[in-house]
Design a protein around this motif. Structure first.
Motif, short mmCIF file in Angstrom:
data_model
loop_
_atom_site.label_atom_id
_atom_site.label_comp_id
_atom_site.label_asym_id
_atom_site.label_seq_id
_atom_site.Cartn_x
_atom_site.Cartn_y
_atom_site.Cartn_z
N GLU A 3 5.53 6.48 3.62
CA GLU A 3 4.98 5.31 3.04
C GLU A 3 4.28 5.90 1.62
O GLU A 3 3.91 7.11 1.35
CB GLU A 3 3.85 4.91 3.89
N ALA A 4 4.12 5.02 0.69
CA ALA A 4 3.24 5.10 -0.41
C ALA A 4 2.19 4.59 -0.69
O ALA A 4 1.91 3.51 -0.29
CB ALA A 4 4.20 4.64 -1.59
N LEU A 5 0.83 5.41 -1.18
CA LEU A 5 -0.16 4.50 -1.54
C LEU A 5 0.16 3.37 -2.23
O LEU A 5 -0.60 2.34 -2.33
CB LEU A 5 -1.24 5.58 -2.26
N ALA A 6 0.87 3.41 -3.15
CA ALA A 6 1.07 2.29 -4.30
C ALA A 6 1.68 1.01 -3.54
O ALA A 6 1.69 0.05 -4.11
CB ALA A 6 2.14 2.83 -5.41
N ASP A 7 1.97 1.06 -2.21
CA ASP A 7 2.53 -0.02 -1.46
C ASP A 7 1.46 -0.61 -0.47
O ASP A 7 1.61 -1.71 0.01
CB ASP A 7 3.77 0.39 -0.45
N ARG A 8 0.36 -0.16 -0.54
CA ARG A 8 -0.98 -0.41 0.21
C ARG A 8 -1.53 -1.47 -0.61
O ARG A 8 -1.89 -1.44 -1.73
CB ARG A 8 -1.74 0.61 0.57
N ARG A 9 -2.13 -2.54 0.24
CA ARG A 9 -2.88 -3.58 -0.57
C ARG A 9 -4.20 -3.90 0.31
O ARG A 9 -4.29 -4.73 1.21
CB ARG A 9 -2.10 -4.73 -0.57
N PRO A 10 -4.95 -2.84 0.39
CA PRO A 10 -6.32 -2.99 1.11
C PRO A 10 -7.17 -4.07 0.91
O PRO A 10 -7.27 -4.51 -0.24
CB PRO A 10 -6.98 -1.63 1.08
N ALA A 11 -7.67 -4.72 1.90
CA ALA A 11 -8.49 -5.83 1.74
C ALA A 11 -9.55 -5.87 2.98
O ALA A 11 -9.62 -6.70 3.85
CB ALA A 11 -7.85 -7.39 1.54
N PRO A 12 -10.53 -5.02 2.80
CA PRO A 12 -11.48 -4.78 3.73
C PRO A 12 -12.38 -6.00 3.88
O PRO A 12 -12.81 -6.53 3.08
CB PRO A 12 -12.35 -3.42 3.28
N GLY A 235 1.64 10.57 9.19
CA GLY A 235 0.47 10.06 8.41
C GLY A 235 0.57 10.38 6.94
O GLY A 235 -0.62 10.12 6.38
N ALA A 236 1.57 10.95 6.37
CA ALA A 236 1.63 11.61 5.04
C ALA A 236 1.87 10.32 4.26
O ALA A 236 2.67 9.21 4.44
CB ALA A 236 2.58 12.51 4.68
#
Length: 343
Positions: A3-12, A235-236
């Motif tokens: 996984e890439a951080l750039a693919d994550r869209r966090p919405a807490p 988890g990397a």
């Protein structure tokens, strides 16, 4: 595929933002007893002693606080606060979180950017209500990246202080010098001065504790090494540096903590010198969150020491950049240790 951080869209959620108002994992066990002052810098020992004394004064909100004023009772005397000023790596966050852990009642801890995001999400009056019964409001890394956010926080500090809530903050700049070399608007300077009157300043001198045993070094890694390690590590995450910088523009800095949820280690390729403040300051916040959560970094490309351009390192934000370099060097050392390549 890694996984890439750039693919994550966090919405807490709002509940998540409130729940996060506690010290991060790195400082979950921080206590005054484990803060070891450098004997060559007596200000560290004095700060530790003063924090301990201040902790004994904390308790339930004083009579005449916010709720009492709403009922028409006399206004309380504004609570005094502490302002921990010093260079990076002298233990300010350790002392602040130690105070949180011994404070009675309902202590609250957060970074400046976490508070401003929460106020934006729930509204100012609701935030004041939420914090009005806190025994102490701990503000780490008082920031000046945005004039509006800073004015919002000075207003919040004044109102909570008037309500009897103790406030303790850390920063790399004395309160009367906040904004120096960055903003010059007179109304801004007046707001900062009014905030500084609420604090007793504790100067903390000394070298970066992360480097007391010598400069942290991590041997250079190749892009292939970084990719292979990411692909075989649970988890990397694995990102091209430019892709990550571009993604950080699309994610509010207050969500960078959620961005790295459940990440065991961060892998970067194509690391190069950052030459503009917009990218630099966003990456500073990401490094802070990685450091708080003890997430190792494995990087290929430019050496950590060359991450920020000389123009950035000589700017009004230089202390933030140097703090970031120190923390990133520590995380890179952790990453190199995972590879068995630490110097």
């Amino acid at each position: 595929m890694t996984e890439a951080l750039a693919d994550r869209r966090p919405a807490p959620s709002l509940d998540r933002l409130v729940a996060d108002l506690v010290p991060p994992p790195r400082f979950a066990q921080a206590r005054l007893e484990t803060y070891i002052p450098d004997p060559e810098h007596p200000s560290q020992g004095r700060a530790k002693e003063r924090i301990g004394q201040f902790a004994t004064t904390l308790g339930a909100p004083a009579p005449g606080g916010l709720l009492s004023r709403l009922r028409g009772r006399p206004k309380a005397t504004p609570a005094r606060g502490l302002y921990l000023d010093g260079g990076y790596g002298v233990g300010k966050t350790h002392l602040l979180t130690s105070l949180f852990h011994v404070a009675p009642g309902k202590p609250v801890y957060g970074t400046f950017v976490e508070y401003t995001n929460l106020v934006g999400a729930m509204g100012y009056r609701r935030a004041v209500s939420l914090f009005s019964d806190a025994s102490v409001l701990c503000i780490d890394e008082f920031e000046l990246d945005d004039v509006g956010d800073t004015l919002l926080m000075t207003r919040l500090i004044r109102e909570l202080s008037d309500a009897g809530v103790a406030v303790v903050a850390t920063s790399n700049t004395l309160p009367e010098a906040l904004g120096e070399g960055r903003f010059a608007a007179q109304d801004f300077l007046r707001e900062i001065q009014s905030m500084s009157e609420r604090f007793e300043v504790l100067r903390i001198d000394g070298p970066d504790y992360r480097h007391r045993g010598g400069r942290i070094e991590a041997r250079a890694l190749s892009a292939q090494q970084v990719r292979e390690h990411a692909e075989t590590t649970a988890g990397a995450t694995l990102d091209d540096f430019d892709d990550l910088l571009a993604h950080l523009k699309e994610v509010h800095p207050s969500r960078y903590g959620a961005l790295i949820d459940d990440v065991s280690s961060v892998h970067l390729t194509g690391v190069h010198t950052i030459a503009n403040h917009n990218d630099g300051l966003r990456f500073v916040v990401l490094v802070d969150r990685l450091y708080d959560r003890e997430v190792p970094v494995l990087a290929a490309g430019a050496d950590v020491s060359a991450l920020y351009a000389d123009e950035l390192l000589s700017s009004g934000y230089r202390k933030k950049y140097y703090r970031s370099l120190s923390r990133l060097a520590s995380l890179a050392g952790d990453g190199a240790a995972l590879m068995g390549t630490a110097a």
